[in-house]
Scaffold this motif. Structure first.
Motif, PDB file in Angstrom:
ATOM      1  N   SER A  94      11.912  13.818 -12.054  1.00  0.00           N
ATOM      2  CA  SER A  94      11.226  15.083 -11.807  1.00  0.00           C
ATOM      3  C   SER A  94      10.818  15.220 -10.341  1.00  0.00           C
ATOM      4  CB  SER A  94       9.979  15.176 -12.700  1.00  0.00           C
ATOM      5  OG  SER A  94       9.116  16.212 -12.280  1.00  0.00           O
ATOM      6  N   ASP A  95      11.279  16.282  -9.687  1.00  0.00           N
ATOM      7  CA  ASP A  95      10.872  16.540  -8.314  1.00  0.00           C
ATOM      8  C   ASP A  95       9.366  16.766  -8.227  1.00  0.00           C
ATOM      9  OD1 ASP A  95      13.460  16.299  -7.473  1.00  0.00           O
ATOM     10  OD2 ASP A  95      13.841  18.444  -7.283  1.00  0.00           O
ATOM     11  N   GLU A  96       8.812  17.431  -9.225  1.00  0.00           N
ATOM     12  CA  GLU A  96       7.382  17.730  -9.210  1.00  0.00           C
ATOM     13  C   GLU A  96       6.557  16.452  -9.223  1.00  0.00           C
ATOM     14  OE1 GLU A  96       4.074  20.342 -11.743  1.00  0.00           O
ATOM     15  OE2 GLU A  96       6.152  20.215 -12.434  1.00  0.00           O
ATOM     16  N   ILE A  97       6.935  15.502 -10.068  1.00  0.00           N
ATOM     17  CA  ILE A  97       6.220  14.234 -10.130  1.00  0.00           C
ATOM     18  C   ILE A  97       6.453  13.435  -8.853  1.00  0.00           C
ATOM     19  CG2 ILE A  97       6.068  12.027 -11.326  1.00  0.00           C
ATOM     20  CD1 ILE A  97       4.789  14.367 -12.830  1.00  0.00           C
ATOM     21  N   ALA A  98       7.689  13.434  -8.365  1.00  0.00           N
ATOM     22  CA  ALA A  98       8.008  12.685  -7.143  1.00  0.00           C
ATOM     23  C   ALA A  98       7.234  13.201  -5.945  1.00  0.00           C
ATOM     24  CB  ALA A  98       9.500  12.750  -6.866  1.00  0.00           C
ATOM     25  N   ASN A  99       6.913  14.476  -5.938  1.00  0.00           N
ATOM     26  CA  ASN A  99       6.186  15.065  -4.817  1.00  0.00           C
ATOM     27  C   ASN A  99       4.775  14.507  -4.679  1.00  0.00           C
ATOM     28  OD1 ASN A  99       8.253  16.681  -3.852  1.00  0.00           O
ATOM     29  ND2 ASN A  99       7.688  18.440  -5.119  1.00  0.00           N
ATOM     30  N   LYS A 131      18.358   4.217 -10.939  1.00  0.00           N
ATOM     31  CA  LYS A 131      16.953   4.039 -10.569  1.00  0.00           C
ATOM     32  C   LYS A 131      16.215   3.105 -11.527  1.00  0.00           C
ATOM     33  CE  LYS A 131      15.306   8.301 -12.810  1.00  0.00           C
ATOM     34  NZ  LYS A 131      16.544   8.511 -13.603  1.00  0.00           N
ATOM     35  N   SER A 132      16.490   3.205 -12.821  1.00  0.00           N
ATOM     36  CA  SER A 132      15.804   2.326 -13.771  1.00  0.00           C
ATOM     37  C   SER A 132      16.313   0.887 -13.660  1.00  0.00           C
ATOM     38  CB  SER A 132      15.981   2.846 -15.195  1.00  0.00           C
ATOM     39  OG  SER A 132      15.252   4.048 -15.381  1.00  0.00           O
ATOM     40  N   THR A 133      17.599   0.716 -13.391  1.00  0.00           N
ATOM     41  CA  THR A 133      18.137  -0.626 -13.163  1.00  0.00           C
ATOM     42  C   THR A 133      17.491  -1.246 -11.940  1.00  0.00           C
ATOM     43  OG1 THR A 133      20.266  -0.054 -14.168  1.00  0.00           O
ATOM     44  CG2 THR A 133      20.235  -1.941 -12.690  1.00  0.00           C
ATOM     45  N   LEU A 134      17.325  -0.447 -10.899  1.00  0.00           N
ATOM     46  CA  LEU A 134      16.661  -0.944  -9.696  1.00  0.00           C
ATOM     47  C   LEU A 134      15.221  -1.329  -9.998  1.00  0.00           C
ATOM     48  CD1 LEU A 134      16.721  -1.519  -6.688  1.00  0.00           C
ATOM     49  CD2 LEU A 134      16.196   0.894  -6.268  1.00  0.00           C
ATOM     50  N   MET A 135      14.527  -0.522 -10.794  1.00  0.00           N
ATOM     51  CA  MET A 135      13.161  -0.857 -11.141  1.00  0.00           C
ATOM     52  C   MET A 135      13.100  -2.166 -11.928  1.00  0.00           C
ATOM     53  SD  MET A 135      10.198   0.772 -13.509  1.00  0.00           S
ATOM     54  CE  MET A 135      10.700  -0.393 -14.773  1.00  0.00           C
ATOM     55  N   ASN A 136      14.049  -2.387 -12.827  1.00  0.00           N
ATOM     56  CA  ASN A 136      14.069  -3.630 -13.598  1.00  0.00           C
ATOM     57  C   ASN A 136      14.238  -4.846 -12.688  1.00  0.00           C
ATOM     58  OD1 ASN A 136      13.717  -2.337 -16.043  1.00  0.00           O
ATOM     59  ND2 ASN A 136      15.899  -2.220 -16.497  1.00  0.00           N
ATOM     60  N   GLY A 179       0.777  -1.228   0.000  1.00  0.00           N
ATOM     61  CA  GLY A 179       0.000   0.000   0.000  1.00  0.00           C
ATOM     62  C   GLY A 179       0.809   1.278   0.000  1.00  0.00           C
ATOM     63  N   GLU A 180       2.136   1.179  -0.034  1.00  0.00           N
ATOM     64  CA  GLU A 180       2.948   2.389  -0.059  1.00  0.00           C
ATOM     65  C   GLU A 180       2.924   3.034  -1.449  1.00  0.00           C
ATOM     66  OE1 GLU A 180       6.456   3.347   2.334  1.00  0.00           O
ATOM     67  OE2 GLU A 180       6.830   1.179   2.343  1.00  0.00           O
ATOM     68  N   TYR A 181       3.237   4.323  -1.471  1.00  0.00           N
ATOM     69  CA  TYR A 181       3.356   5.084  -2.711  1.00  0.00           C
ATOM     70  C   TYR A 181       4.756   5.692  -2.687  1.00  0.00           C
ATOM     71  CZ  TYR A 181       1.836   8.308  -6.472  1.00  0.00           C
ATOM     72  OH  TYR A 181       1.693   8.996  -7.644  1.00  0.00           O
ATOM     73  N   VAL A 182       5.656   5.104  -3.467  1.00  0.00           N
ATOM     74  CA  VAL A 182       7.083   5.414  -3.385  1.00  0.00           C
ATOM     75  C   VAL A 182       7.576   5.985  -4.708  1.00  0.00           C
ATOM     76  CG1 VAL A 182       9.382   4.445  -2.959  1.00  0.00           C
ATOM     77  CG2 VAL A 182       7.393   3.513  -1.754  1.00  0.00           C
ATOM     78  N   ALA A 183       8.400   7.017  -4.636  1.00  0.00           N
ATOM     79  CA  ALA A 183       9.071   7.561  -5.810  1.00  0.00           C
ATOM     80  C   ALA A 183      10.559   7.270  -5.700  1.00  0.00           C
ATOM     81  CB  ALA A 183       8.838   9.061  -5.924  1.00  0.00           C
ATOM     82  N   LEU A 184      11.118   6.633  -6.727  1.00  0.00           N
ATOM     83  CA  LEU A 184      12.562   6.463  -6.847  1.00  0.00           C
ATOM     84  C   LEU A 184      13.068   7.590  -7.732  1.00  0.00           C
ATOM     85  CD1 LEU A 184      12.830   2.605  -7.474  1.00  0.00           C
ATOM     86  CD2 LEU A 184      13.237   3.831  -5.339  1.00  0.00           C
ATOM     87  N   MET A 185      13.908   8.440  -7.174  1.00  0.00           N
ATOM     88  CA  MET A 185      14.336   9.650  -7.866  1.00  0.00           C
ATOM     89  C   MET A 185      15.826   9.581  -8.178  1.00  0.00           C
ATOM     90  SD  MET A 185      12.514  12.208  -5.161  1.00  0.00           S
ATOM     91  CE  MET A 185      12.992  13.699  -6.050  1.00  0.00           C
ATOM     92  N   GLY A 186      16.224  10.369  -9.174  1.00  0.00           N
ATOM     93  CA  GLY A 186      17.639  10.455  -9.506  1.00  0.00           C
ATOM     94  C   GLY A 186      17.840  10.877 -10.939  1.00  0.00           C
ATOM     95  N   ALA A 187      19.006  11.399 -11.213  1.00  0.00           N
ATOM     96  CA  ALA A 187      19.363  11.803 -12.564  1.00  0.00           C
ATOM     97  C   ALA A 187      19.636  10.576 -13.432  1.00  0.00           C
ATOM     98  CB  ALA A 187      20.592  12.714 -12.521  1.00  0.00           C
TER      99      ALA A 187
END
Length: 228
Positions: free
Chosen positions: A203-208, A45-50, A32-40
């Protein structure tokens, strides 16, 4: 506990060159968490998502999903997990161009719903499209839909097997600002319905929009904070 990572490492071997991308990531995510993985770009971050999505295996460390160690299971087992437990939403939508919205949505059912009739699959697909406000477009092809509508179809497809977690990789990257807001409102509704949402973004805006924000730099988690 839905997800637990212990010292996850990922190194790509390019000839005689080793390229470490994840350098010991440890992370827990509850249901039930809503988590944003952020980074340039290049942060990992995409490797972690994979790895989270069972699209790739870690080089080292342990990945537990619903208590099962899945980092080193067979390819067949990972395919089952991807299909039954994880919904994917991508920046590029990944819809089949010569297939209607409805057929795109119900496609994952062909791999798991052996006892479900074609009519039952169709009814579930229509219900999923209704949830994202696109029931009247179910016969349209991707080329006949706007970017926002295509992403809604992709979200409906991600939900068709009723997975406990949805992974979204830069889901608003190809959308204008107004449509991005609408898509993010849909993820908020998924979170409110109890689905675990893991969002990858630069994007910080999306992560927020997320309740928990995890920032990565050079293959490591460097900070974490609560969102709204």
């Amino acid at each position: 506990m839905l997800i637990e990572l212990k010292n996850i490492q990922k190194t790509y071997f390019l000839g005689e060159i080793d390229v470490p991308v994840l350098k010991g990531v440890s992370l827990s995510i509850d249901r039930g968490e809503y988590v944003a993985l952020m980074g340039a770009s290049g942060s990992g971050k995409s490797t972690l998502m994979n790895i989270l999505g069972c699209l790739d295996r870690p080089t080292g460390g342990d990945y537990f999903f619903e208590g099962e160690e899945v980092g080193r299971v067979s390819g067949d087992r990972r395919a089952i997990l991807r299909n039954q437990k994880i919904g994917f939403v991508f920046q590029s939508f990944n819809l089949l161009p010569r297939t209607s919205a409805l057929e795109n949505v119900i496609m994952p059912l062909s791999y798991t719903a052996g006892k479900m009739s074609q009519q039952e699959r169709r009814e579930r697909g229509i219900a999923a499209l209704k949830e994202v406000g696109l029931a009247e477009r179910m016969g349209h092809y991707p080329s006949q839909l706007s970017g926002g509508q295509q992403q809604r179809v992709a979200i409906a497809r991600a939900l068709i097997n009723k997975p406990p977690v949805v992974l979204a990789d830069e889901p608003t990257g190809n959308l204008d600002s107004k449509t991005s807001v609408e898509v993010m409102q849909m993820f908020e509704k998924l979170h409110e319905a109890g689905i675990t949402v893991i969002l990858v973004t630069h994007s910080d805006e999306i992560a927020n929009c997320a309740r928990r924000q995890i920032r990565m730099v050079d293959g490591n988690i460097v900070s974490e904070r609560s969102g709204k």
